[in-house]
Design an enzyme around this catalytic site. Sequence first.
Site, PDB file in Angstrom:
ATOM      1  N   CYS A 119      55.353  76.606 -17.775  1.00 18.55           N
ATOM      2  CA  CYS A 119      54.108  76.231 -17.919  1.00 18.55           C
ATOM      3  C   CYS A 119      53.070  77.115 -18.445  1.00 18.55           C
ATOM      4  O   CYS A 119      52.592  77.400 -18.142  1.00 18.55           O
ATOM      5  CB  CYS A 119      53.210  75.919 -16.473  1.00 18.55           C
ATOM      6  SG  CYS A 119      53.859  74.559 -15.563  1.00 18.55           S
ATOM      7  N   HIS A 241      46.443  77.245 -15.191  1.00 19.82           N
ATOM      8  CA  HIS A 241      47.704  76.342 -14.948  1.00 19.82           C
ATOM      9  C   HIS A 241      47.280  75.514 -14.060  1.00 19.82           C
ATOM     10  O   HIS A 241      46.508  75.367 -13.102  1.00 19.82           O
ATOM     11  CB  HIS A 241      48.530  77.203 -15.350  1.00 19.82           C
ATOM     12  CG  HIS A 241      49.403  75.362 -14.733  1.00 19.82           C
ATOM     13  ND1 HIS A 241      49.374  74.660 -15.464  1.00 19.82           N
ATOM     14  CD2 HIS A 241      50.450  75.947 -14.028  1.00 19.82           C
ATOM     15  CE1 HIS A 241      50.984  73.953 -15.305  1.00 19.82           C
ATOM     16  NE2 HIS A 241      51.198  74.923 -14.053  1.00 19.82           N
ATOM     17  N   ASN A 271      49.910  68.032 -13.199  1.00 16.98           N
ATOM     18  CA  ASN A 271      50.424  69.036 -13.489  1.00 16.98           C
ATOM     19  C   ASN A 271      50.920  68.409 -15.049  1.00 16.98           C
ATOM     20  O   ASN A 271      51.797  67.821 -14.860  1.00 16.98           O
ATOM     21  CB  ASN A 271      51.495  69.714 -12.811  1.00 16.98           C
ATOM     22  CG  ASN A 271      51.859  71.628 -13.504  1.00 16.98           C
ATOM     23  OD1 ASN A 271      51.919  71.789 -14.673  1.00 16.98           O
ATOM     24  ND2 ASN A 271      52.682  71.905 -12.525  1.00 16.98           N
TER      25      ASN A 271
HETATM   26  O1  UT7 Z   1      53.274  74.328 -12.172  1.00 17.39           O
HETATM   27  C1  UT7 Z   1      53.895  74.999 -11.500  1.00 17.39           C
HETATM   28  C2  UT7 Z   1      55.154  73.737 -10.638  1.00 17.39           C
HETATM   29  N1  UT7 Z   1      54.623  74.037  -9.378  1.00 17.39           N
HETATM   30  C3  UT7 Z   1      53.713  74.118  -9.457  1.00 17.39           C
HETATM   31  O2  UT7 Z   1      52.748  74.671  -8.791  1.00 17.39           O
HETATM   32  C4  UT7 Z   1      53.465  74.045  -7.177  1.00 17.39           C
HETATM   33  C5  UT7 Z   1      53.283  74.596  -5.914  1.00 17.39           C
HETATM   34  N2  UT7 Z   1      53.310  74.256  -4.867  1.00 17.39           N
HETATM   35  C6  UT7 Z   1      52.748  73.303  -4.229  1.00 17.39           C
HETATM   36  O3  UT7 Z   1      52.231  73.244  -5.016  1.00 17.39           O
HETATM   37  C7  UT7 Z   1      53.104  73.326  -2.767  1.00 17.39           C
HETATM   38  O4  UT7 Z   1      54.162  73.336  -2.387  1.00 17.39           O
HETATM   39  C8  UT7 Z   1      53.860  71.184  -2.947  1.00 17.39           C
HETATM   40  C9  UT7 Z   1      52.239  70.667  -2.851  1.00 17.39           C
HETATM   41  C10 UT7 Z   1      54.322  70.990  -3.594  1.00 17.39           C
HETATM   42  C11 UT7 Z   1      53.644  71.186  -1.332  1.00 17.39           C
HETATM   43  O5  UT7 Z   1      53.174  71.485  -0.877  1.00 17.39           O
HETATM   44  P1  UT7 Z   1      52.829  71.944   1.028  1.00 17.39           P
HETATM   45  O6  UT7 Z   1      51.796  71.922   0.887  1.00 17.39           O
HETATM   46  O7  UT7 Z   1      53.434  73.030   0.349  1.00 17.39           O
HETATM   47  O8  UT7 Z   1      53.728  70.727   1.423  1.00 17.39           O
HETATM   48  P2  UT7 Z   1      54.739  71.409   2.545  1.00 17.39           P
HETATM   49  O9  UT7 Z   1      55.623  71.617   1.330  1.00 17.39           O
HETATM   50  O10 UT7 Z   1      55.046  71.964   2.914  1.00 17.39           O
HETATM   51  O11 UT7 Z   1      55.793  69.834   3.217  1.00 17.39           O
HETATM   52  C12 UT7 Z   1      54.775  68.982   4.496  1.00 17.39           C
HETATM   53  C13 UT7 Z   1      54.932  68.291   4.743  1.00 17.39           C
HETATM   54  C14 UT7 Z   1      56.401  68.157   4.443  1.00 17.39           C
HETATM   55  O12 UT7 Z   1      56.794  67.509   5.523  1.00 17.39           O
HETATM   56  P3  UT7 Z   1      57.087  68.613   7.563  1.00 17.39           P
HETATM   57  O13 UT7 Z   1      58.670  68.930   6.875  1.00 17.39           O
HETATM   58  O14 UT7 Z   1      56.115  69.155   8.064  1.00 17.39           O
HETATM   59  O15 UT7 Z   1      57.522  67.196   7.701  1.00 17.39           O
HETATM   60  C15 UT7 Z   1      57.163  67.758   3.823  1.00 17.39           C
HETATM   61  O16 UT7 Z   1      58.506  66.406   4.025  1.00 17.39           O
HETATM   62  O17 UT7 Z   1      55.068  67.272   3.962  1.00 17.39           O
HETATM   63  C16 UT7 Z   1      55.588  66.258   3.536  1.00 17.39           C
HETATM   64  N3  UT7 Z   1      55.346  66.358   2.107  1.00 17.39           N
HETATM   65  C17 UT7 Z   1      55.226  64.653   1.729  1.00 17.39           C
HETATM   66  N4  UT7 Z   1      54.895  64.219   2.229  1.00 17.39           N
HETATM   67  C18 UT7 Z   1      53.855  63.044   1.770  1.00 17.39           C
HETATM   68  C19 UT7 Z   1      56.557  66.855   0.810  1.00 17.39           C
HETATM   69  N5  UT7 Z   1      56.016  66.101  -0.233  1.00 17.39           N
HETATM   70  C20 UT7 Z   1      54.824  64.725   0.367  1.00 17.39           C
HETATM   71  C21 UT7 Z   1      54.481  63.737  -0.247  1.00 17.39           C
HETATM   72  N6  UT7 Z   1      53.855  62.668  -0.009  1.00 17.39           N
HETATM   73  N7  UT7 Z   1      54.907  63.454  -1.954  1.00 17.39           N
END
Ligand code: UT7
Length: 314
Positions: A119, A241, A271
Amino acid sequence: MNKINVKIVSTGHYVPEKCLTNEDLEKMVDTDDKWIYSRTGIKNRHIIESPKIEDTSDLACKAALDAINKANYDVNKIDLIITATFTPDYRSPSVANLVQAKLGLSHKEIPCFDINAACTGFIYALNVASQMLNSGKYKGVLVIGAEVISKFVDYTNRDTCVLFGDGAGAVILEQTLEDKPAYFYTVSQGELDKLIYVDEFVHMKGKEVYLFATSTIEKAIKHILNDTNMNFNDIKTIIPHQANLRIIQSVAKKLELDMSKFFINIEKYGNTSAASVAIALDEFMSTPNAKPNDKVLLVGFGGGFTYGATILTI
Ligand code: UT7
């Protein structure tokens, strides 16, 4: 910091027609619009129908043509093409080679090559292009950020499939005697290779990437301002980004900046990796806010781990 004068002649972008909405994704995995929008700021992303119909070099070429047409630029003046991508049509040849042919420049004896810094790729490519312009050997450089990430997205995995989109952005740069300084800071931290990596699919430790992203973006912005003896008043807009709106909000808070200082378009495209800053730069350039000789600060992070920033004079 070494000063290079670089003129932005034109910018362009292209995204595939097909739009994948949060509502579409609700039908594919266990997710919903509320979760996606509140956690990422994304509503839509554009993806190709099939690489057989439209692949990375097609998106790259269309973005390049948008830049060429906007400035009525003589395509024969292009003597270097660099594409930033981690999703090329082939392992070899490069996307830049294919773009050369699609633009009808195969008869020209010019170097064309790709850069993979995930990225951060577009910022790396701008750096390389500017140093090559500064060498005096090249006069018109086409720099493109282009991705078809949908080829590597597992659309059964809700952790990643809601985040990414396809697209391309392009910029034409020229040497100039005008005072148009460009500055660069590009870094890699190779031991963090497993935070985001791509084999058959994109794999990501979301939370860790999130934390690393907020600290590296802040660090890159502070570093380049410090190195150039500038402050936020010298910068018209920060173009980050577009990975997650919350990452940008968190950086704004840490730097005590209003969100209006940042150009944001993540809602429309998700993204798009190396294309993200390139598309955002083009969209910013077509706003009334973009005035000649303004300085813009581009900042990115991504797989590698890579990160970096550039200050350009528009
Ligand atoms: O270009 C660089 C690439 N990537 C990035 O910059 C990504 C950086 N990270 C992020 O943007 C965030 O960490 C994410 C958007 C990927 C995830 O958000 P988060 O607030 O960190 O969520 P999390 O991973 O802590 O997940 C929270 C909950 C989980 O459920 P439990 O364990 O609390 O029951 C996940 O299973 O949300 C759940 N979850 C979803 N729920 C609905 C994860 N993905 C989804 C989804 N829809 N798509």
